[in-house]
Design an enzyme around this catalytic site. Structure first.
Site, PDB file in Angstrom:
ATOM      1  N   HIS A  22       3.822 -16.161  10.134  1.00  0.00           N
ATOM      2  CA  HIS A  22       5.203 -15.754  10.374  1.00  0.00           C
ATOM      3  C   HIS A  22       5.601 -14.796   9.263  1.00  0.00           C
ATOM      4  CE1 HIS A  22       9.530 -15.957  10.883  1.00  0.00           C
ATOM      5  NE2 HIS A  22       9.392 -16.701  11.958  1.00  0.00           N
ATOM      6  N   ARG A  59      16.755 -11.815  11.482  1.00  0.00           N
ATOM      7  CA  ARG A  59      16.566 -10.443  11.951  1.00  0.00           C
ATOM      8  C   ARG A  59      17.242 -10.238  13.304  1.00  0.00           C
ATOM      9  NH1 ARG A  59      10.743 -10.358  12.247  1.00  0.00           N
ATOM     10  NH2 ARG A  59      10.816 -12.509  11.544  1.00  0.00           N
TER      11      ARG A  59
END
Ligand SMILES: Cc1cc2nc3c(=O)[nH]c(=O)nc-3n(C[C@H](O)[C@H](O)[C@H](O)COP(=O)(O)OP(=O)(O)OC[C@H]3O[C@@H](n4cnc5c(N)ncnc54)[C@H](O)[C@@H]3O)c2cc1C
Ligand code: SF4
Ligand code: SF4
Ligand code: FES
Lengths: 602, 259
Positions: free
Chosen positions: A236, A256
């Site tokens: 990740h 994000r």
């Protein structure tokens, strides 16, 4: 020896989202079912999931539908997926998510009272049903409360050591030990569902808990099933990097999705430099365009920070290697300068607290320092999409332990939805199997005794190694040689090292008694960790290309040849220290109408 | 290298004592980090629970210098200088070392009558953010059971456990009672079998909750008004909850399985 014994129709190993959803299905069919878990109920990995669960409900963007979700999933997986799993997942996820509300889940809402959906990497539309950044908690609590209200038997803090067959080669149950007492227990059942989650614990920097030791992957291998795509590991992009004590801890992609951007030490929003050809047409090429997209997806193309995870993780890795990293070897994730403090605290409350309390960073004002962390294993037990059946009669698998659904790279949010779609299907598959079952399951007693003896051996040795030392060395070795960027010489080194780890594991000495002894528990985890690591390293050396969660420095491009098959591992000796055989296994042929969906230009 | 001395309770149901361990301490570390370091070096059989190491799973509750805390969220540099004492939660029977038998909580969970919603329309339920928010606050609970640990009704009164659900389950009942879809009525049950009347609103539970759930103000007090007070005013209660449905009787509640 005789041990405490239980008989069931269906045994479910694992109490994460997949296991609990399977249990509900089996219980509703009126069969006798038990759930077994290493931890307490409600503590499985699923509880840690943050961002959300993907389902093309079209609540925010009515243009969304299963076809687009299917396409996104296949593209994200670099076409290595079992297409049928991706298809069923995309079609069934909306219904499975809505069903949770009947059992008490309360998702965040849109203005008109529907389930709200948020943006995540690789999903064309805002698609993730969520509750702030604690979606996994909502999922596991809902399923847990449903299971409890149905009166399903749950065996908590029971660790399954191995599956046991009957004389006909069907799976007949398992042998486990109770953590609080250290006593052994046997379970006989007509069908067993593996829902044991992931395997990230074999890497040094990981978002996974102590449970993620790949037990189910390994038990399936030892039981005669095949593991596919084991080289495909998701790093990740955003794990915490500082302080060291929290290195690897996840920072949700929701940061994000909600407007956070990545910058290097020069303050540059570097993701614009890393847009692969495959994604160029749908990715913004300027900051202005990208910033318009958050409010209105038709006003601009998507920001490059929301490319699939493999792309972003590699980019961060490259920036750090080029000397543009942060002081502790990561890059910066900035949402504080882009969104109001009030917005951040409402949308990302647990990220706010996590940084405030553990790193002393106020994310509404300062940037977070982040870097890639081992997060998810795409590889897993090879299953039939519709029934979750493995190649071993009576053995089923669902959730992170199953392979195929996510291909070479999983999109964020596609795991929680995978759990409920295929957890249910595994429950149905197991229940159908039980209804057609002849006879009654009989455990092979010799096999039970052998498993018990093997697990107790570390107490018997006069001298030997501390299991914690072996675990630490294994994690460092895997991190260094089977990490994000791989190369032949390192992988070959890893493969030979894993043989010496096998020998070290045979020489473990455990101190203390059997009751709640974490050292002993770790000693019983290590065989699984080694089996899984071997499959990962073998797949990685054989796949001479870069695809999704598998990147080779010596073969940086994807190759058409490798796009047609998975590597499938099996264990002819059915033992953790036996030889592993790896073969090519052709991908399922996709029907024309689904192929057409992938080819549609957008 | 900085060092820290940990005074850790070791033992089981038959008794035990404190052991001292002096180990390395690095910048930013939490109590759980040093417990793990003790396990990896001196005492591989030191029992403790943990999973997420990020305050999300509620596994690692223990008493640190006498106060219930999550070991994974308690930074050593924020504790007073000197030895750090770690003991298991006092309200629950000891299994071993820092691990306690929390099955009391799972028994209480099994007694909760499930949510009973109306049939789901084809396009799913409609609920509004302001309607779901109250119950959402309670659904943040990570089941660390520290509120149960600190509640004096059961902390030193084993006998009360038979008829007292405790703050964790008061918020669970409040969550269901305030759930926009629920049609069950659990009032008699909460009053008669769950012992809400024993709570005298000391707020100790709210103080320890790592999720900052306002257990007393937002759950217990409204719940008391609803089920304990003689002069229960249904209109006032309804006014608190927007767009809610009528409740069935408690006896229905106990037998109706959720869909
Ligand atoms: C920090 C974090 C955040 C994430 N965020 C998201 C997200 O936002 N969206 C998303 O879609 N995905 C997310 N994921 C991924 C997702 O949470 C996991 O892939 C998923 O929860 C796995 O569920 P599962 O049911 O397969 O297994 P798990 O939830 O891992 O459960 C495994 C179960 O198996 C049991 N078990 C294992 N071995 C044994 C054994 N030997 N004996 C007995 N029991 C055993 C365990 O005790 C446990 O109960 C996240 C993952 C992490 C770590
Ligand atoms: S407020 Fe009530 S429930 Fe909370 S600790 Fe005090 S007595 Fe216990
Ligand atoms: S209410 Fe708070 S203190 Fe109590 S169990 Fe839940 S999270 Fe823990
Ligand atoms: S380990 Fe999960 S809350 Fe501490």
């Amino acid at each position: 020896m005789t041990y405490e014994h239980h008989d069931y129709d269906v045994l479910i190993i694992g109490a994460g989202g997949a296991g609990l959803r399977a249990a509900i299905e089996v219980q509703q069919r009126g069969l006798r079912v038990a759930v077994i878990t290493k931890s307490l109920l409600g503590k499985a990995h699923t509880v840690m999931a943050e961002g959300g669960m993907a389902a093309a409900m079209g609540n925010v963007y009515p243009e969304d539908n299963w076809q687009v979700h299917f396409r996104d999933t296949m593209r994200g997986g670099k076409y290595l997926n079992n297409y049928r799993m991706a298809e069923l997942h995309a079609k069934e996820a909306p219904e499975r998510v809505q069903e949770l509300e009947q059992w008490g889940a309360l998702f965040d809402r849109t203005k008109d009272g529907k389930i709200s959906q948020r943006d995540f990497g690789g999903h064309r539309y805002a698609r993730l049903a969520h509750v702030g950044d604690r979606t996994g908690l909502e999922l596991i609590r809902t399923l847990q409360q449903k299971v409890v209200s149905m009166g399903t038997d749950v065996f908590m803090e029971h660790k399954v050591l191995t599956l046991i067959h009957d004389s006909e080669g069907r799976v007949a149950g398992c042998v486990a030990y109770q953590r609080p007492t250290g006593e052994f227990v046997t379970f006989a059942a007509k069908a067993v569902v593996l829902a044991t989650g992931g395997a990230g614990r074999s890497w040094k920097f990981t978002s996974n808990s102590w449970e993620g030791t790949g037990d189910g992957h390994a038990m399936a291998l030892w039981a005669g099933a095949e593991l596919i795509d084991m080289e495909c590991i998701q790093f990740h992009p955003t794990g915490m990097v500082w302080p060291l004590s929290v290195r690897g801890l996840l920072v949700t992609e929701g940061v994000r999705g909600d407007g956070g951007v990545l910058r290097n030490s020069e303050g540059q929003r570097f993701m614009f430099n890393y847009v692969a050809d495959m994604f160029r047409a749908e990715t913004a090429d300027s900051e202005e365009e990208a910033d318009k997209w958050y409010d209105d997806h038709s006003a601009g193309r998507r920001p490059p920070e929301l490319l699939p995870r493999d792309e972003v993780a590699r980019a961060i890795n490259t920036e750090v290697k080029a000397g543009r990293g942060s002081p502790h070897g990561g890059v910066y994730l900035d949402i504080g300068s882009r969104r109001s403090a009030e917005f951040i605290r409402r949308r990302l409350p647990s990220m706010y607290h996590q940084f405030m309390e553990l790193a002393g960073v106020d994310i509404t004002k300062e940037s977070m320092e982040i870097g890639p962390t081992c997060h998810y294993i795409m590889g897993g037990v090879k299953v039939d999409a519709d029934t979750a059946a493995t190649s071993v009669p009576g053995l089923f698998a669902a959730g992170e332990v199953a392979g195929g659904m996510h291909g070479a790279n999983r999109l964020g949010g596609n795991s929680l939805s995978d759990l409920i779609v295929f957890g249910r299907r595994a429950g149905m598959g197991a229940a159908d199997f039980v209804e057609g079952y002849q006879g009654s399951p009989r455990l092979d007693e010799a096999a039970v005794n052998a498993a018990v003896e093997e697990s107790l051996a570390p107490f018997e040795r006069e001298e030997g190694e501390n299991p914690y030392d072996i675990q630490r060395d294994l994690q460092e070795m895997m991190q260094a040689n089977v990490g994000i960027i791989r190369t032949r010489s390192e992988l070959e080194y890893a493969i030979s090292e894993l043989d010496s780890f096998t020998e070290r594991v045979k020489n473990i000495k455990v101190k203390g008694g059997r009751a709640y002894n974490p050292g002993w528990n770790l000693a019983t985890d290590l065989p699984a960790m080694i089996s899984v690591s071997k499959c990962v390293a073998r797949g990685a050396v054989l796949r001479e290309e870069s695809r999704g969660g598998h990147t080779r420095e010596d073969f940086p491009q994807a190759s058409a040849e490798f796009a047609t098959f998975n590597f499938a591992h099996s264990s002819p000796a059915k033992r953790w220290d036996g030889e592993i055989v790896t073969e090519r296994s052709a991908l399922l042929e996709m029907p024309g109408e689904l192929k057409a969906l992938l080819e549609e230009g957008h | 290298m900085a060092q820290v001395t940990m005074r850790v309770w070791r033992g089981d149901a038959n008794g035990g004592d404190f052991e001292r361990y002096t180990v390395e301490q690095n910048e930013g570390e939490v109590v759980l980090d040093v417990i793990h370091r003790i396990q990896a070096t001196e005492a591989p059989d030191l029992a403790c629970r943990w999973n997420c190491k990020a305050g999300k799973c509620g596994s690692c509750a223990a008493e640190i210098n006498g106060k219930p805390r999550l070991m994974c969220m308690t930074r050593l540099d924020q504790l007073p200088e000197g030895e750090v004492t770690v003991t298991p939660m006092r309200t629950f029977p000891i299994i071993r070392d820092l691990v306690t038998d929390v099955s009391f909580n799972f028994q209480m969970a099994a007694k909760v009558p499930a949510l009973l919603p109306p049939p789901m329309p084809a396009e799913g339920y409609r609920m509004y953010q302001e309607d779901v928010e109250r119950s959402q606050e309670f659904r943040k609970c990570i089941e660390c059971f520290m509120c149960q640990d600190v509640c004096h009704v059961i902390r030193d009164h084993e006998e009360n456990k038979a008829h007292y659900a405790g703050p964790r389950f008061f918020i669970r009942y409040a969550e269901l009672e305030m759930h926009p879809l629920d049609t069950n009525d659990r009032r008699d049950l909460i009053r008669e079998d769950m012992g809400l009347g024993y709570c005298n609103i000391t707020k100790c539970c709210t103080e320890v909750c790592p999720e900052h759930i306002k257990i007393t103000d937002n759950a217990i007090i409204p719940l008391k008004e609803r089920v304990v007070d003689a002069h229960y005013d249904p209109v006032a209660w309804l006014g608190r909850k927007i767009r809610r449905r009528t409740k069935r009787s408690a006896s229905d509640a106990a037998v109706q399985p959720a869909p």
